[in-house]
Design an enzyme around this catalytic site. Structure first.
Site, short mmCIF file in Angstrom:
data_model
loop_
_atom_site.label_atom_id
_atom_site.label_comp_id
_atom_site.label_asym_id
_atom_site.label_seq_id
_atom_site.Cartn_x
_atom_site.Cartn_y
_atom_site.Cartn_z
N ASP A 62 -9.77 7.69 -7.34
CA ASP A 62 -8.71 6.78 -7.78
C ASP A 62 -9.34 5.50 -8.33
OD1 ASP A 62 -6.19 5.89 -8.27
OD2 ASP A 62 -5.67 5.45 -6.19
N GLY A 89 0.83 -1.19 0.00
CA GLY A 89 0.00 0.00 0.00
C GLY A 89 0.87 1.24 0.00
N GLU A 95 2.06 -2.05 4.29
CA GLU A 95 1.73 -3.26 3.54
C GLU A 95 0.29 -3.70 3.77
OE1 GLU A 95 4.97 -4.95 5.39
OE2 GLU A 95 6.32 -4.72 3.69
N VAL A 96 -0.20 -4.55 2.84
CA VAL A 96 -1.56 -5.08 2.98
C VAL A 96 -1.43 -6.59 3.25
CG1 VAL A 96 -3.82 -5.27 1.92
CG2 VAL A 96 -2.33 -3.37 1.30
P1 ADP Z 1 -3.20 1.37 -1.84
O1 ADP Z 1 -4.03 2.40 -1.24
O2 ADP Z 1 -1.88 1.36 -1.25
O3 ADP Z 1 -3.20 1.38 -3.34
P2 ADP Z 1 -5.05 -0.85 -1.98
O4 ADP Z 1 -6.28 -0.68 -1.17
O5 ADP Z 1 -5.21 -0.59 -3.44
O6 ADP Z 1 -3.85 -0.02 -1.38
O7 ADP Z 1 -4.50 -2.32 -1.72
C1 ADP Z 1 -3.32 -2.80 -2.34
C2 ADP Z 1 -3.51 -4.22 -2.79
O8 ADP Z 1 -3.82 -5.06 -1.68
C3 ADP Z 1 -4.68 -4.41 -3.75
O9 ADP Z 1 -4.31 -4.19 -5.08
C4 ADP Z 1 -5.07 -5.87 -3.51
O10 ADP Z 1 -4.21 -6.73 -4.23
C5 ADP Z 1 -4.79 -6.05 -2.03
N1 ADP Z 1 -6.02 -5.85 -1.25
C6 ADP Z 1 -6.42 -4.69 -0.69
N2 ADP Z 1 -7.60 -4.84 -0.04
C7 ADP Z 1 -7.95 -6.13 -0.18
C8 ADP Z 1 -9.08 -6.91 0.28
N3 ADP Z 1 -10.05 -6.35 1.02
N4 ADP Z 1 -9.12 -8.21 -0.05
C9 ADP Z 1 -8.14 -8.76 -0.81
N5 ADP Z 1 -7.06 -8.09 -1.25
C10 ADP Z 1 -6.95 -6.79 -0.96
MG MG Z 2 -4.48 1.11 -4.74
#
Ligand code: ADP
Ligand code: MG
Length: 879
Positions: free
Chosen positions: A743, A630, A634-635
């Site tokens: 976005d 993120g 990290e996610v």
């Molecule tokens: P950022 O704000 O940093 O772009 P995102 O919300 O787009 O973060 O999340 C980054 C990545 O994490 C996504 O592209 C996806 O692969 C994974 N991800 C985020 N939220 C979820 C979720 N609720 N379930 C599964 N994967 C997720």
């Molecule tokens: Mg994103």
């Protein structure tokens, strides 16, 4: 030197034509710039108008009519208004007067070029004719000369052969006739040569130069006019013109009139002068002794064997406090001296170099200096007070000299002792009687008093809460006569405060984290949303902005938000009053006592605001696997253990500043309110400690972009259209709630069971009708962003519609990056020129027309999400 003499040749002619072409193009391009310029100026004027609207929202004239500062701000506003007016007028003049003149110059230049070319061609063709004439005569001449040669040879031949008669005559006649023709032609040729020479003399010497010179003159005249256009442009765009300078001078004068030393004295003081506060009288109430038959005297310390020890104790306690106060005062006085030197140095520096940085440092030190002065003054009062108290008690004790204190009179003799049925449960569970209905009881039996107090102290807290009333009474009656200074536990203090019966919070826990009113590292703005009524309070953790050390803050609503840093440098915790070993005890006491947290704020703690359901405990979340990177951290995939729920967790790096953490949490706050099958579901925020986490449902298929790239090709048109519909439904839900996503893209959508698409990543979202970006455009996803957002930073839901068009394109191109092969800059330029991406192979034409409608340059011509949904449902039915 001039056109006539130096530009006669072919090369010059070509040069003149290119010059005119180039000049016309230059002017035409400048016309485009001019239009952009006055549009930009109008835009600027409108933005400044917002400044004025903001300024007009607040009218403080009544209170601040004395204030030069207020005048300065008003002048700035007034002059800004003039500036807006001037900007508008200038932009209007640019769009009419200047533009009209420029248009006229351009058409004249075009006409001139045409005229030049025609005239020059005509002159050239006349000259050519003369030359052709010479050439014609010459070739006739040549032909006749040849013929003559032939006729002559024939005639000579016949003559030589001695032939006579008609043949000879004929030959001679032909010879003669040809000779005559040659002579005529000779003359024609000679005349045409003369004519050509004459013509050329006129053409080169007069006609052509005159024509070129006249062209030069007209060119110059038009340049004059073109120059005027630029002069006019300069005048109308000059932001440092005399007029603007005058506005600025007026603001400068108003600011210079601000004089901190006279703003309040006499300014404010004259307006709000009041009488000095009158002193209250603290006299002994003689009535207290009306029915009393003993030895106590008004305003006189009672010294006997029962009180002597406690008085000595009190005296030495005052002595200790006095010593501490004196040492604090010395320290502060020497700090003040050092500060005075620093302030002087900074003052010199400011005079030398008037920078904001220097002024800030100076103001900072000056504030510290004044705070110290105030603290020293307070400390001085404390020293005087303690000195007086100490010597007051000393004087009494000194009177005893070496004599033992008098023995306390036997109260029973006076028959003062009353019996009472008050009971208290001792720690042993044995009911003990004690009877102290009035102060005279004190004198009855010192031992008796002591044991009752001990019982109270030993009682468990639960007992105290239950039998609070009895305890309160017993304690109230012991206090007036007692100089004892036992340990200050929260229980003790509660008893003193007599508030045991209306305690509004459960007993203090041993760990702060276990307190429901402790909200961890939730930022100030977030906790403020939880505090609504006077007396609402909670505790949170934050970082000291200067030292970066962890600090604990009590946030209270009391006629506005108040935040108190809990002082804990000495190993115990306090506000202004007593210290306590733990924060839970301190807060418990503060709540129970009903005293203001600080004298200045007068804020009282009434209702502890407990953690809401969405405020999760960090320990309840176990992180299992990293699934993404993120912006803030990290996610992860993880489990919310209390509910055994698989979740996605966005973490915020603990190295980020409070400001960034706030931005990170904004996503959670926005998401929290939504509930829709096509929006990722929010579970909670864990902010008990670092790292702060946003917890959401785990959407198993991951990001839509990855899905499209891997499996997009195996999806049919109906399935892809359904994905478009899913995302449009999610967006229509947001549209109805006034949320701008900002976005929207395949990378920020997720794919769940049965390939349902859910909108995610609300990191850039705003809940506003229109959001204007002021900071740089660094992180803007250019290829997804609508032109008006890129050009003016103006975001609305209609911008999301543009991004949605790109998302549809991503869906039907199976995750291709938009504008393949182009940089962001190139794509942006092409869009401005009217280019739109072609439909990905296999896109149904109705879907493509919908995409194109989403990419209408004029925002108001784009469809709303609601309409998009309807349209896609219709299309979906017959695909
Ligand atoms: P950022 O704000 O940093 O772009 P995102 O919300 O787009 O973060 O999340 C980054 C990545 O994490 C996504 O592209 C996806 O692969 C994974 N991800 C985020 N939220 C979820 C979720 N609720 N379930 C599964 N994967 C997720
Ligand atoms: Mg994103």
């Amino acid at each position: 030197m001039g056109f006539g003499s130096d530009l006669q040749g072919r090369v010059s002619h070509e040069g003149l034509l290119s010059l005119q072409d180039a000049e016309i193009r230059l002017l035409e391009n400048f016309r485009k710039c001019l239009i952009l310029r006055y549009e930009a100026d109008r835009q600027y004027a409108s933005s400044l108008n917002k400044f004025l609207q903001q300024a007009q929202k607040l009218d403080l004239r009544d209170v601040l009519d004395f204030s030069a500062y207020h005048d300065a701000v008003s002048t700035i506003v007034k002059e800004t208004e003039n500036m807006v007016l001037r900007l508008r007028l200038n932009a209007d003049a640019l769009s009419s007067r200047t533009l009209d003149t420029l248009n006229a110059v351009i058409s004249e230049k075009k006409a001139l070029r045409k005229q030049y070319l025609e005239e020059r061609n005509r002159l050239d063709s006349d000259f050519n004719k003369v030359q052709e004439n010479v050439q014609g005569n010459k070739s006739e001449y040549l032909r006749m000369a040849e013929k003559l040669k032939l006729e002559r040879a024939k005639y000579m031949d016949i003559q030589t052969k001695g032939k006579i008669g008609s043949k000879l005559e004929d030959a001679r006649a032909r010879y003669h006739k040809t000779t005559v023709k040659l002579h005529k032609l000779h003359n024609d040729y000679v005349i045409s040569l003369k004519d050509a020479t004459e013509f050329q003399t006129g053409y080169l010497g007069t006609t052509l130069p005159a024509f070129l010179d006249s062209h030069q003159a007209v060119q110059e005249t038009l340049l004059h006019q073109s120059k005027f256009v630029l002069e006019d442009f300069l005048e109308l765009t000059n932001l440092s013109s005399e007029e603007y300078q005058a506005m600025h001078r007026s603001m400068e004068d108003a600011v210079n009139k601000i004089e901190p030393t006279t703003e309040y004295t006499p300014g404010f003081i004259t307006k709000f002068k009041s009488e000095k506060l009158s002193k209250l009288m603290f006299d002994f109430d003689d009535k207290l002794l009306d029915d009393y038959k003993g030895v106590l005297k008004p305003s006189t310390l009672q010294i006997d064997d029962a009180t002597c020890e406690s008085l000595q104790h009190k005296k030495s306690e005052y002595g200790d406090q006095l010593a501490a106060s004196q040492s604090t005062m010395e320290q502060k006085t020497s700090m003040l001296q050092e500060l005075a030197v620093e302030v002087q140095q900074l003052d010199d520096k400011v005079v030398e170099d008037h920078t904001l940085d220097n002024i800030t440092k100076y103001v900072d030190k000056r504030k510290q200096q004044e705070i110290l002065k105030k603290e020293i003054a307070e400390e001085k009062v404390r020293v005087e007070r303690l000195t007086d108290l100490q010597s007051y008690i000393s004087r009494g004790l000194d009177e005893l000299g070496d004599n033992p204190p008098p023995v306390l009179a036997d109260l029973q003799e006076n028959g003062d002792l009353e019996t009472s049925s008050n009971t208290s449960t001792s720690s042993t569970g044995k009911k003990k009687k004690f009877s102290l209905p009035n102060i005279t009881g004190l004198r009855k039996n010192n031992q008796g008093l002591k044991s009752s107090r001990d019982d109270v102290d030993k009682s468990s807290r639960d007992d105290l809460l239950e039998t609070g009333h009895g305890v309160r009474e017993s304690y109230e009656h012991t206090e007036p006569g007692s100089f004892s200074n036992g340990p200050r536990t929260s229980m003790n203090v509660m008893r003193e405060a007599g508030l045991m019966q209306d305690v509004g919070i459960p007993q203090p826990k041993s760990r702060l984290e276990d307190e429901e009113w402790f909200h961890g590292v939730l930022p100030r703005e977030e906790v403020q949303r939880l505090l609504n009524n006077d007396g609402d309070y909670l505790v949170r953790e934050s970082k000291n902005k200067r030292t970066n050390e962890t600090q604990y803050v009590l946030s209270v609503y009391w006629s506005g938000y108040k935040h108190f840093i809990i002082q804990g440098d000495t190993g115990a915790w306090k506000f202004e009053g007593m210290s306590y070993p733990t924060i839970p005890e301190l807060i418990f006491q503060q709540h129970c006592s009903g005293d203001p947290v600080t004298t200045k704020s007068q804020a009282i703690l009434r209702t502890p605001i407990l953690r809401e359901e969405w405020e999760l405990m960090n320990d309840d979340i176990s992180l299992e696997m990293k699934i993404g990177n993120g912006n803030f951290g990290e996610v992860y995939k993880g489990v919310y253990t209390p509910k055994n729920l698989v979740v996605a967790v966005k973490t915020c790096k603990d190295t980020l500043s409070e400001e960034q953490r706030k931005k990170f949490l904004q996503e959670g706050r926005i998401l929290k309110q939504y509930d829709h099958p096509n929006i990722v579901c929010f579970i909670g925020i864990a902010a008990q400690r670092q790292p702060v986490m946003i917890v959401m449902e785990f959407v198993a298929g991951g990001a839509l972009l990855g899905f499209l790239r891997k499996q997009g090709k195996s999806q049919n048109k109906a399935q892809l259209t359904k994905m478009c519909l899913d995302s449009a439904s999610g967006m229509a839900y947001l549209e109805a709630r006034g949320c701008i996503h900002r976005d929207l893209a395949a990378r920020n959508c997720l794919v769940g069971d049965s390939n349902i698409v859910k909108i995610s990543d609300f990191g850039m979202s705003r809940e506003e009708e229109e959001y204007t970006v002021s900071e740089g455009m660094k992180q803007i996803p250019i290829k997804w962003t609508a032109p008006e957002a890129l050009n003016y930073g103006k975001y609305t839901t209609i911008c999301d519609v543009w991004s949605y068009g790109i998302l549809m394109w991503e869906i039907f191109s199976c995750g291709t990056t938009p504008y393949p092969g182009w940089t962001n800059g190139q794509s942006r330029e092409k869009i401005e020129d009217g280019y739109r991406m072609p439909a990905p192979v296999g896109t149904p034409s109705e879907v493509y027309s919908l995409m194109l409608r989403c990419w209408e340059y004029q925002p108001e011509r784009r469809p709303k999400f609601e309409e998009i949904c309807k349209e896609l449902k219709r299309i979906g039915k017959h695909i």
